[in-house]
Design a protein around this motif. Structure first.
Motif, short mmCIF file in Angstrom:
data_model
loop_
_atom_site.label_atom_id
_atom_site.label_comp_id
_atom_site.label_asym_id
_atom_site.label_seq_id
_atom_site.Cartn_x
_atom_site.Cartn_y
_atom_site.Cartn_z
N THR A 1 -108.44 -6.35 30.43
CA THR A 1 -108.84 -5.07 29.84
C THR A 1 -110.28 -5.05 29.36
OG1 THR A 1 -107.99 -5.76 27.68
CG2 THR A 1 -106.48 -4.54 29.13
N SER A 2 -110.83 -6.22 29.04
CA SER A 2 -112.21 -6.28 28.56
C SER A 2 -112.73 -7.70 28.66
CB SER A 2 -112.32 -5.79 27.11
OG SER A 2 -111.61 -6.65 26.24
N THR A 3 -114.04 -7.82 28.63
CA THR A 3 -114.67 -9.13 28.54
C THR A 3 -115.48 -9.18 27.25
OG1 THR A 3 -116.65 -8.40 29.76
CG2 THR A 3 -114.83 -9.35 31.05
N GLU A 4 -115.67 -10.38 26.71
CA GLU A 4 -116.33 -10.51 25.42
C GLU A 4 -117.15 -11.79 25.37
OE1 GLU A 4 -114.99 -10.53 20.71
OE2 GLU A 4 -113.67 -9.71 22.26
N GLU A 5 -118.36 -11.68 24.84
CA GLU A 5 -119.21 -12.84 24.65
C GLU A 5 -118.75 -13.62 23.42
OE1 GLU A 5 -121.73 -13.80 26.62
OE2 GLU A 5 -121.40 -12.11 27.98
N PRO A 6 -118.96 -14.93 23.37
CA PRO A 6 -118.61 -15.70 22.17
C PRO A 6 -119.44 -15.21 20.97
CG PRO A 6 -119.05 -17.16 24.03
CD PRO A 6 -119.50 -15.79 24.44
N PRO A 7 -118.94 -15.36 19.76
CA PRO A 7 -119.70 -14.94 18.59
C PRO A 7 -120.94 -15.80 18.39
CG PRO A 7 -117.82 -16.23 17.91
CD PRO A 7 -117.67 -16.00 19.38
N ARG A 8 -121.91 -15.26 17.69
CA ARG A 8 -123.09 -16.02 17.30
C ARG A 8 -123.01 -16.28 15.80
NH1 ARG A 8 -127.93 -12.56 19.85
NH2 ARG A 8 -129.19 -14.24 18.95
N PHE A 9 -123.51 -17.43 15.38
CA PHE A 9 -123.40 -17.83 13.98
C PHE A 9 -124.78 -17.81 13.33
CE2 PHE A 9 -119.73 -19.48 16.11
CZ PHE A 9 -118.70 -19.38 15.19
N PHE A 10 -124.83 -17.24 12.12
CA PHE A 10 -126.10 -17.12 11.40
C PHE A 10 -126.00 -17.78 10.04
CE2 PHE A 10 -126.35 -13.97 14.65
CZ PHE A 10 -127.70 -13.90 14.99
N ARG A 11 -127.10 -18.44 9.65
CA ARG A 11 -127.17 -19.12 8.37
C ARG A 11 -127.95 -18.26 7.37
NH1 ARG A 11 -128.72 -25.38 9.97
NH2 ARG A 11 -126.69 -25.95 10.86
N LEU A 12 -127.32 -17.97 6.26
CA LEU A 12 -127.95 -17.20 5.20
C LEU A 12 -128.24 -18.15 4.04
CD1 LEU A 12 -126.30 -15.12 6.95
CD2 LEU A 12 -126.16 -13.73 4.88
N SER A 13 -129.51 -18.25 3.67
CA SER A 13 -129.92 -19.16 2.60
C SER A 13 -130.19 -18.36 1.32
CB SER A 13 -131.19 -19.93 3.00
OG SER A 13 -130.94 -20.75 4.13
N TYR A 14 -129.53 -18.77 0.25
CA TYR A 14 -129.67 -18.10 -1.04
C TYR A 14 -130.28 -19.05 -2.07
CZ TYR A 14 -126.43 -14.44 0.62
OH TYR A 14 -125.81 -13.43 1.31
N LEU A 15 -131.17 -18.52 -2.89
CA LEU A 15 -131.71 -19.25 -4.04
C LEU A 15 -130.93 -18.79 -5.26
CD1 LEU A 15 -134.10 -21.12 -5.04
CD2 LEU A 15 -135.30 -18.98 -5.58
N ARG B 1 -124.62 -23.91 17.55
CA ARG B 1 -123.28 -23.40 17.78
C ARG B 1 -123.27 -22.26 18.81
NH1 ARG B 1 -119.97 -22.75 12.25
NH2 ARG B 1 -118.33 -22.63 13.81
N ARG B 2 -124.40 -22.04 19.45
CA ARG B 2 -124.49 -20.96 20.44
C ARG B 2 -123.72 -21.36 21.70
NH1 ARG B 2 -128.44 -16.91 21.38
NH2 ARG B 2 -127.47 -15.38 22.75
N GLN B 3 -122.85 -20.49 22.18
CA GLN B 3 -122.07 -20.73 23.38
C GLN B 3 -122.49 -19.77 24.48
OE1 GLN B 3 -117.82 -20.86 22.63
NE2 GLN B 3 -118.17 -21.45 20.50
N ILE B 4 -122.45 -20.25 25.70
CA ILE B 4 -122.83 -19.43 26.85
C ILE B 4 -121.57 -19.12 27.65
CG2 ILE B 4 -124.19 -19.35 28.98
CD1 ILE B 4 -126.15 -21.28 27.69
N GLY B 5 -121.51 -17.89 28.14
CA GLY B 5 -120.35 -17.48 28.93
C GLY B 5 -119.62 -16.34 28.26
N SER B 6 -118.46 -16.01 28.78
CA SER B 6 -117.65 -14.94 28.23
C SER B 6 -116.18 -15.25 28.51
CB SER B 6 -118.03 -13.59 28.86
OG SER B 6 -117.80 -13.61 30.26
N PHE B 7 -115.31 -14.56 27.80
CA PHE B 7 -113.89 -14.74 28.05
C PHE B 7 -113.24 -13.38 28.23
CE2 PHE B 7 -114.59 -14.73 23.48
CZ PHE B 7 -113.66 -13.82 23.01
N ARG B 8 -112.10 -13.39 28.91
CA ARG B 8 -111.41 -12.14 29.25
C ARG B 8 -110.24 -11.89 28.29
NH1 ARG B 8 -110.75 -12.80 35.83
NH2 ARG B 8 -112.98 -12.75 36.36
N ARG B 9 -110.07 -10.64 27.94
CA ARG B 9 -108.91 -10.23 27.17
C ARG B 9 -107.94 -9.50 28.09
NH1 ARG B 9 -109.22 -11.04 21.89
NH2 ARG B 9 -111.27 -11.28 20.88
#
Length: 202
Positions: free
Chosen positions: A72-86, A56-64
């Motif tokens: 007014t600003s630029t922002e990278e796409p979010p990164r997604f993390f998997r948390l595994s619970y027992l 789900r990693r995206q490359i690039g940025s978008f403008r606000r």
């Protein structure tokens, strides 16, 4: 972000599984020493692995932009993390543990995303859902038995809970300069000249 997900899971378990039964919800490593000290009904939600979801990693940025359309600003796409619970249940009788596990399986399976009422802190502000998967096959390279071996505990029935959450990036402000005057010369007998202004950085 992790502690907010922990609290969200705890609230989900307390509201939809335990329903005021008084059982504890803890996030300790279920080692042999911990198990020997436990003396009350307990649901253990142990975080044993954190990995980025590279698919789900995206490359690039978008403008606000503001209301005037100025960047007014630029922002990278979010990164997604998997948390595994027992997830395990600890009581005096195996049949009670199985009932708890069954109730937790139903509770987690009912939700493909974390319900809004359990989202807190940065999870509320995130425009992306927090995904929930339970009892998903781990694949040939990872087995739950390996987790138990690493903990030094005895293998017992458990649920593997996978939570995928977004980690947003911080906006980078864009410095906007004063209006820039652009002169445009037009051809004609009078040699007219017109002016047009534009915002630097737009």
């Amino acid at each position: 972000m992790i502690h907010e997900i922990d609290e969200a899971i705890e609230n989900l378990v307390r509201n939809e599984v335990l329903d005021g039964s008084g059982a504890e919800v803890v996030f300790d490593a279920p080692t042999k020493d911990w198990a020997s000290r436990r003396n009350s009904p307990t649901v253990n939600v142990y975080l044993y692995d954190i990995r980025e979801d590279a698919s789900r990693r995206q490359i690039g940025s978008f403008r606000r932009r503001d209301e005037a359309g100025v960047v007014t600003s630029t922002e990278e796409p979010p990164r997604f993390f998997r948390l595994s619970y027992l997830v395990t249940a600890w009581t005096q009788r195996p049949e009670d543990e199985h009932r708890l596990l069954s109730a937790m399986l139903y509770a987690f399976a009912r939700h493909s995303v974390l319900p809004d009422e359990y989202r807190i802190g940065s999870l509320v502000e995130a425009p992306y859902p927090v995904m929930i998967e339970v009892a998903k096959p781990l694949g040939e390279t990872r087995q739950i038995s390996e987790v138990w071996s690493a903990l030094g505990g005895e293998l017992k029935p458990s649920l593997d809970l996978l939570v995928t959450a977004p980690v947003p990036s911080s906006p980078v402000p864009v410095t906007v300069g004063p209006p820039e005057v652009v002169r445009i010369h037009t051809s004609g007998t009078g040699g007219e000249e017109s002016e047009m202004s534009r915002q630097r950085g737009a």
